[in-house]
Design a protein around this motif. Structure first.
Motif: not given
Length: 462
Positions: A49, A53, A122, A137
């Motif tokens: 994650n 980002d 995901s 992802y």
């Protein structure tokens, strides 16, 4: 009723230590095998994650560098598709990477993401090639650029697999070491207890020469000290028991012998002479009285020590009671020249058990008569204090050694081991005095000076 199964302290200590060590090893195994995988999965998802980002905020001219940094620093492989459907792969040689062309499951998921036109999505699934949980992802970087990040949710690195295998051997070795250490520690801890138990059994069998050594363990040393004190007290008690048996036997044998002898004299000789017969009968009566007093004293002492004797508290004049008791000694004043020096007020009203307190005074006067000096003088003092009457009975005898004073209250304790028979005495007098005064909760004690005499005293609360 079922009896609880017993086992030695050594077996129990060994069992507890082994259980403790086995639990620690099992916990270590669970932490390494199960918790490690859970922690690794959680960490990888968080890392994915964070990297997604980071990718979404990277400019196009720096994207290639950013992707290389991500795969270099993390256990992740990446596929990047540009507007011309050119696919750039990063770290696809990673152990278990699912972005290879022959992985149909991953290809289907990638295609479904492109068709769904989502920004980020995901997919968690089982990588059939490696039979491990994995995550894919998909990131829509721009209208026609897509980035896919893949990671296994279990650590498949060779180092980790080797460590897991080694852990099994370590746990087995740890268990073996734990058994050896547990046996050593259980022996170390329980050996002093086992020794002290064996010696305590010997003490219980009457071997008073045993010694309880220190072990360096505070609690066991305290127990050894307690048992040493108990040994000393038991030895003293055993000596007093033997003295008691010897003295009781003596006190029973003497009057019984005299009773038998005078009874035979009456039967064979003095039955013809009335005066002689009456004299012999009086001796038999006196010796019978001596036996009665001995038996009564033993019963009285036994009753008081068993806490069965109750006090009959009443108000009476102490001076009157002492004078009444002194009248019983009139005969030895006249026949043996004993002198009684009395210093008392005219009246002293107290509350106590009259009969039992009379026993106390009677026994203390008897004791003073038996042990007073050649002047045959006995002093009785009664003094008024603030909240009590102090009663003192004083003799002029040899006195008592300081180290013997604590034992004079014991049954049949005699510093010279000889009976004096000026008055009828059973050797239980001072023990009875102690029990009665303690039952009344009166303060009492002894003061003695060698070659000058002894003072027995007690205080009656008012």
């Amino acid at each position: 009723m079922k009896t609880k199964k017993k086992s030695s302290i050594q077996v129990k200590a060994l069992g507890y230590l082994l259980t403790f060590n086995i639990v620690i090893i099992i916990l270590l195994w669970i932490c390494e095998i199960s918790i490690f995988d859970i922690y690794y999965e959680k960490t990888q998802l968080q890392t994915m994650n964070e990297n997604i980002d980071k990718i979404r905020h990277t400019e196009i001219d720096k994207l290639d560098t950013t992707l290389q940094e991500i795969v270099y620093n993390n256990d992740i492989c990446i596929a990047y598709t540009d507007e011309a459907n050119y696919i750039a792969a990063y770290n696809t040689k990673m152990n278990g990477c699912g972005l290879s062309n022959d992985n149909h499951k991953v290809a289907e998921l990638m295609l479904s993401f492109i068709n769904a036109n989502d920004e980020v999505k995901s997919f968690q699934f089982v990588n059939e090639d490696k039979q491990v949980e994995a995550v894919l992802y998909g990131v829509k970087y721009s209208e026609d650029r897509y980035i896919f990040l893949y990671s296994n949710l279990q650590d498949l690195s060779k180092v980790t697999l080797i460590v897991k295998r080694q852990l099994m051997y370590i746990c087995c070795m740890g268990l073996l070491v734990a058994i050896i250490i547990s046996i050593f520690l259980s022996n170390k801890i329980t050996d002093p207890i086992t020794k002290i138990t064996k010696k305590a059994k010997r003490l219980g069998n009457g071997e008073y020469d045993v010694s309880f050594d220190e072990s360096g363990i505070t609690e066991i040393d305290e127990l050894a000290e307690t048992l040493t004190q108990a040994k000393q007290e038991l030895a003293k008690t055993d000596e007093l028991r033997r003295d008691l048996m010897a003295n009781v036997s003596h006190d029973l044998k003497t009057p019984l012998t005299m009773i038998k002898a005078y009874a035979e004299m009456i039967r064979d000789i003095s039955y013809k002479d009335k005066d002689k017969m009456n004299e012999h009968l009086n001796i038999i009566v006196d010796e019978t009285d001596r036996l009665t007093i001995l038996v009564n004293d033993i019963l009285e002492l036994s009753k008081m020590q068993s806490k069965k004797a109750e006090l009959n508290i009443e108000q009476f004049d102490l001076i009157e009671e002492i004078n009444t008791i002194l009248q019983k000694y009139q005969i030895i004043k006249e026949t043996e020249s004993y002198k009684f020096e009395v210093n008392m007020p005219e009246k002293a009203m107290i509350k106590a058990d009259r009969k039992k307190l009379g026993q106390v005074i009677y026994n203390l006067i008897n004791n003073a008569i038996n042990y007073t000096g050649d002047d045959k003088r006995v002093t009785i003092n009664v003094k008024k204090e603030k909240k009590a009457y102090l009663v003192e009975i004083i003799d002029t005898g040899k006195g008592i050694k300081k180290d013997e004073i604590p034992y004079i209250w014991d049954k049949y304790y005699k510093k010279d081991k000889k009976h004096q028979r000026n008055v009828i005495s059973t050797g239980l007098g001072l023990s009875i005095v102690k029990q009665i005064l303690e039952q009344h909760r009166f303060e009492y004690g002894v003061k003695s000076v060698l070659k000058k005499g002894t003072t027995f005293y007690f205080k009656i609360k008012t």
